[in-house]
Design an enzyme around this catalytic site. Structure first.
Site, PDB file in Angstrom:
ATOM      1  N   GLU A 142       0.937  -1.709   0.270  1.00  0.00           N
ATOM      2  CA  GLU A 142      -0.008   0.317  -0.104  1.00  0.00           C
ATOM      3  C   GLU A 142       1.199   1.111   0.111  1.00  0.00           C
ATOM      4  O   GLU A 142       1.562   2.040   0.989  1.00  0.00           O
ATOM      5  CB  GLU A 142      -0.631   0.004   1.688  1.00  0.00           C
ATOM      6  CG  GLU A 142      -1.753  -1.445   1.005  1.00  0.00           C
ATOM      7  CD  GLU A 142      -3.450  -1.027   0.195  1.00  0.00           C
ATOM      8  OE1 GLU A 142      -3.505   0.025  -0.203  1.00  0.00           O
ATOM      9  OE2 GLU A 142      -3.916  -2.322   0.357  1.00  0.00           O
ATOM     10  N   CYS A 188      -2.500   9.342   2.503  1.00  0.00           N
ATOM     11  CA  CYS A 188      -1.858   9.222   1.261  1.00  0.00           C
ATOM     12  C   CYS A 188      -2.850   9.334   0.139  1.00  0.00           C
ATOM     13  O   CYS A 188      -2.059   9.520  -1.341  1.00  0.00           O
ATOM     14  CB  CYS A 188      -1.414   7.619   1.957  1.00  0.00           C
ATOM     15  SG  CYS A 188      -3.254   6.627   1.843  1.00  0.00           S
TER      16      CYS A 188
HETATM   17  P1  NAD Z   1       7.685   4.908   4.810  1.00  0.00           P
HETATM   18  O1  NAD Z   1       8.155   4.034   3.355  1.00  0.00           O
HETATM   19  O2  NAD Z   1       9.336   5.891   5.204  1.00  0.00           O
HETATM   20  O3  NAD Z   1       7.449   4.154   6.724  1.00  0.00           O
HETATM   21  C1  NAD Z   1       7.464   2.913   6.383  1.00  0.00           C
HETATM   22  C2  NAD Z   1       7.682   2.242   6.565  1.00  0.00           C
HETATM   23  O4  NAD Z   1       8.761   1.222   6.657  1.00  0.00           O
HETATM   24  C3  NAD Z   1       7.929   2.079   8.523  1.00  0.00           C
HETATM   25  O5  NAD Z   1       7.349   1.711   9.946  1.00  0.00           O
HETATM   26  C4  NAD Z   1       9.519   2.053   8.649  1.00  0.00           C
HETATM   27  O6  NAD Z   1      10.448   1.946   9.673  1.00  0.00           O
HETATM   28  C5  NAD Z   1       9.787   1.219   7.713  1.00  0.00           C
HETATM   29  N1  NAD Z   1      11.201   1.366   7.191  1.00  0.00           N
HETATM   30  C6  NAD Z   1      11.561   2.856   6.247  1.00  0.00           C
HETATM   31  N2  NAD Z   1      12.539   2.231   5.773  1.00  0.00           N
HETATM   32  C7  NAD Z   1      13.178   0.853   5.451  1.00  0.00           C
HETATM   33  C8  NAD Z   1      14.049   0.408   5.042  1.00  0.00           C
HETATM   34  N3  NAD Z   1      15.002   0.771   4.671  1.00  0.00           N
HETATM   35  N4  NAD Z   1      13.429  -1.838   5.137  1.00  0.00           N
HETATM   36  C9  NAD Z   1      12.240  -1.372   5.838  1.00  0.00           C
HETATM   37  N5  NAD Z   1      10.951  -0.953   6.413  1.00  0.00           N
HETATM   38  C10 NAD Z   1      11.506   0.498   6.002  1.00  0.00           C
HETATM   39  O7  NAD Z   1       6.565   5.600   4.537  1.00  0.00           O
HETATM   40  P2  NAD Z   1       6.068   6.311   6.154  1.00  0.00           P
HETATM   41  O8  NAD Z   1       7.027   7.932   5.810  1.00  0.00           O
HETATM   42  O9  NAD Z   1       5.660   6.473   7.621  1.00  0.00           O
HETATM   43  O10 NAD Z   1       4.694   7.154   5.944  1.00  0.00           O
HETATM   44  C11 NAD Z   1       4.651   7.817   4.172  1.00  0.00           C
HETATM   45  C12 NAD Z   1       4.272   7.580   3.006  1.00  0.00           C
HETATM   46  O11 NAD Z   1       3.172   6.020   2.760  1.00  0.00           O
HETATM   47  C13 NAD Z   1       4.214   7.885   2.088  1.00  0.00           C
HETATM   48  O12 NAD Z   1       4.440   7.860   0.485  1.00  0.00           O
HETATM   49  C14 NAD Z   1       2.079   7.746   2.250  1.00  0.00           C
HETATM   50  O13 NAD Z   1       1.792   8.081   0.429  1.00  0.00           O
HETATM   51  C15 NAD Z   1       1.889   6.082   2.205  1.00  0.00           C
HETATM   52  N6  NAD Z   1       1.154   5.513   2.441  1.00  0.00           N
HETATM   53  C16 NAD Z   1       0.343   4.806   1.862  1.00  0.00           C
HETATM   54  C17 NAD Z   1      -0.596   4.519   2.407  1.00  0.00           C
HETATM   55  C18 NAD Z   1      -1.869   3.781   1.476  1.00  0.00           C
HETATM   56  O14 NAD Z   1      -2.624   2.997   1.784  1.00  0.00           O
HETATM   57  N7  NAD Z   1      -1.873   3.251   0.533  1.00  0.00           N
HETATM   58  C19 NAD Z   1      -1.365   4.395   3.850  1.00  0.00           C
HETATM   59  C20 NAD Z   1      -0.882   5.576   4.170  1.00  0.00           C
HETATM   60  C21 NAD Z   1       0.920   5.977   3.760  1.00  0.00           C
END
Ligand code: NAD
Length: 459
Positions: A211, A245
């Site tokens: 997602e 998002c």
């Molecule tokens: P992110 O990708 O930075 O982090 C998400 C999760 O991944 C966190 O738990 C983080 O600790 C983990 N993570 C970070 N780096 C990682 C790595 N290198 N390897 C594995 N895991 C890692 O995203 P964010 O900043 O927490 O959230 C914002 C993003 O999420 C935006 O792009 C937003 O559009 C998206 N989002 C999508 C939805 C959806 O339903 N499609 C919902 C909410 C947010």
């Protein structure tokens, strides 16, 4: 941490192998307990969301707590139906046979969630995973630390760690978790991290839901009723400070109505958040100073037509409108994920299609128009995760609508029954009696081929 992860995974593997989660009553009991525990902790959840994101009580209830209750309600109401073996019509070639589909849990699932709706984006997938009979390791975001504390408390009060466990930490912990062989991975977050998750999952051929995010265009044509359009755009864009998002990322507005629409948007901003949103109970905060700095960098050298006030220490970023003339600036090359709304004017509708094609496969697409046919055709011809005509964000409210992205904005879908389906493998099998064995399918075919062709034509 490594030891903790290993121990939890081993426990969850043994627990799943014991087949205890195949007992639907056990799943129901845990979901009921989860509901009770959330009820008992409502105030704590609201407080945590306030501390993490400055969310008001109303916003927290509407977009996080109620959302989870509604997922629990639909799961509890339908779980017996969803888990029941389904009979399907059999094929004539197999006659006689009885044909079935059974929803089988995948097994040990890993969930990684983001910080923007840290409660519901962690709990909603979990509800479906449990309803379908899986175990869960949940790794919430390191940024929404207060909500993570409450999440952990709630989960610990409802589940043994062999069933569901919250493992706290940042990318390093997520990286370690991704080294293991999971039966399913459910990831919500950014496109870049989504790619890392997909790559790791591929090593074990683990099925994955991603997602992700992206830039969601929102089009306003000249026929739209501007007051209500402005109101719905402001609501969808600035709820949770633009950290949604499926928020409209930028506007593409017919030049004939642009000035009037901007006027109405400013009006609505003042009506909803007052003249000084910093003092409004309803306006949230940016998750961290790092994110504020990033957002500030996006508006450097931009034409600000409203807002732009920032207080880094208090993580305050005023609702900000900017006017753009093209798409080659930093702000138009990545997801904004904050309270900045770029506005671009178009002359002919053909230009709009080109812009949408440039931002191919957004997570959401919106159009405001009184021309129903134009709206329907527009949504039909473009590819996107989910969308709306004459509104923003609200398609997420209906749990009968599957939610998810396509291409760069992700893969897989959930909410309501879709979440149960996501966490189930639909196992088909047929059951045949031994007392009769029709010889038609067995070689040699020479003497049967004409009859066989006639039979196959009937099918
Ligand atoms: P992110 O990708 O930075 O982090 C998400 C999760 O991944 C966190 O738990 C983080 O600790 C983990 N993570 C970070 N780096 C990682 C790595 N290198 N390897 C594995 N895991 C890692 O995203 P964010 O900043 O927490 O959230 C914002 C993003 O999420 C935006 O792009 C937003 O559009 C998206 N989002 C999508 C939805 C959806 O339903 N499609 C919902 C909410 C947010």
């Amino acid at each position: 941490m490594k030891n903790l992860i290993k121990t939890v995974i081993n426990k969850q593997k043994s627990f799943f192998n014991s087949k205890e989660t195949f007992n639907v009553d056990l799943r129901i009991q845990h979901l009921l307990n989860l509901k009770k525990e959330i009820k008992n902790n409502e105030k704590e959840i609201e407080l945590a969301l306030f501390k993490d994101l400055g969310k008001s009580e109303g916003e927290s209830y509407l977009t996080e707590i109620h959302f989870v209750y509604s997922e629990l309600k639909i799961a509890l109401k339908n779980i017996k139906k969803w888990t029941k073996r389904k009979s399907v019509r059999s094929s004539l070639l197999n006659f006689p046979s009885s044909d079935y589909i059974i929803a089988q849990p995948y097994g040990n699932t890993l969930h990684i969630s983001p910080w923007n709706y840290p409660f519901q984006l962690s709990i909603a997938p979990l509800i479906g995973a449990i309803a379908a009979g899986n175990t869960v390791v949940l790794k919430p975001s390191e940024y929404s630390e207060h909500t993570t504390e409450v999440l952990e408390k709630i989960i610990n009060n409802v589940f043994d760690e062999q069933y569901v466990k919250v493992i706290k930490g940042g990318p390093d912990v997520a990286t370690e978790l991704l080294n293991y062989n999971w039966d399913y991975i459910f990831f919500t977050g950014s496109v870049n991290v989504g790619k890392i998750v997909a790559k790791q999952a591929a090593l074990h051929l683990t099925p994955t839901t991603l997602e992700l995010g992206g830039k969601n265009p929102c089009v306003v044509d000249e026929s739209a009723s501007l007051k209500v359009t402005a109101k719905r755009i402001v609501w969808g864009k600035f709820i949770n400070c633009g950290q949604t998002c499926i928020a409209p990322d930028f506007l593409i507005v017919n030049k004939k109505i642009k000035e009037k629409l901007i006027f109405e948007i400013i009006n609505q901003l003042k009506l909803i958040y007052g003249n000084d949103p910093e003092k409004s109970d309803s306006y949230g905060r940016i998750i961290s100073e790092k994110h504020i700095k990033f957002l500030s960098s996006l508006i450097q050298d931009q034409k600000i037509i409203y807002g732009g006030k920032i207080n880094e220490k208090l993580r305050y970023f005023e609702p900000t409108l900017i006017e753009i003339k093209g798409f080659d600036s930093k702000i138009m090359e990545q997801e904004i994920f904050g309270p900045i709304l770029p506005i671009f004017e178009y002359d002919k509708f053909d230009e709009v299609d080109d812009i949408i094609d440039k931002y191919k496969n957004p997570l959401a697409l919106y159009i405001f128009t009184k021309n129903k046919r134009l709206g329907e055709n527009f949504l039909k011809k473009h590819s996107f995760g989910g969308g709306a005509i004459n509104d923003t964000v609200v398609h997420i409210i209906n749990d009968r609508l599957p939610f998810g992205g396509i291409g760069n904005s992700g893969m897989g879908k959930y909410h309501g029954e879709s979440t149960f389906n996501t966490f189930s493998h639909f196992k088909p099998y047929i059951s045949k009696p031994l007392w009769i064995d029709i010889p038609l399918r067995y070689p040699p075919f020479k003497t049967k081929i004409n009859f066989l062709k006639r039979v196959l034509k009937l099918m």
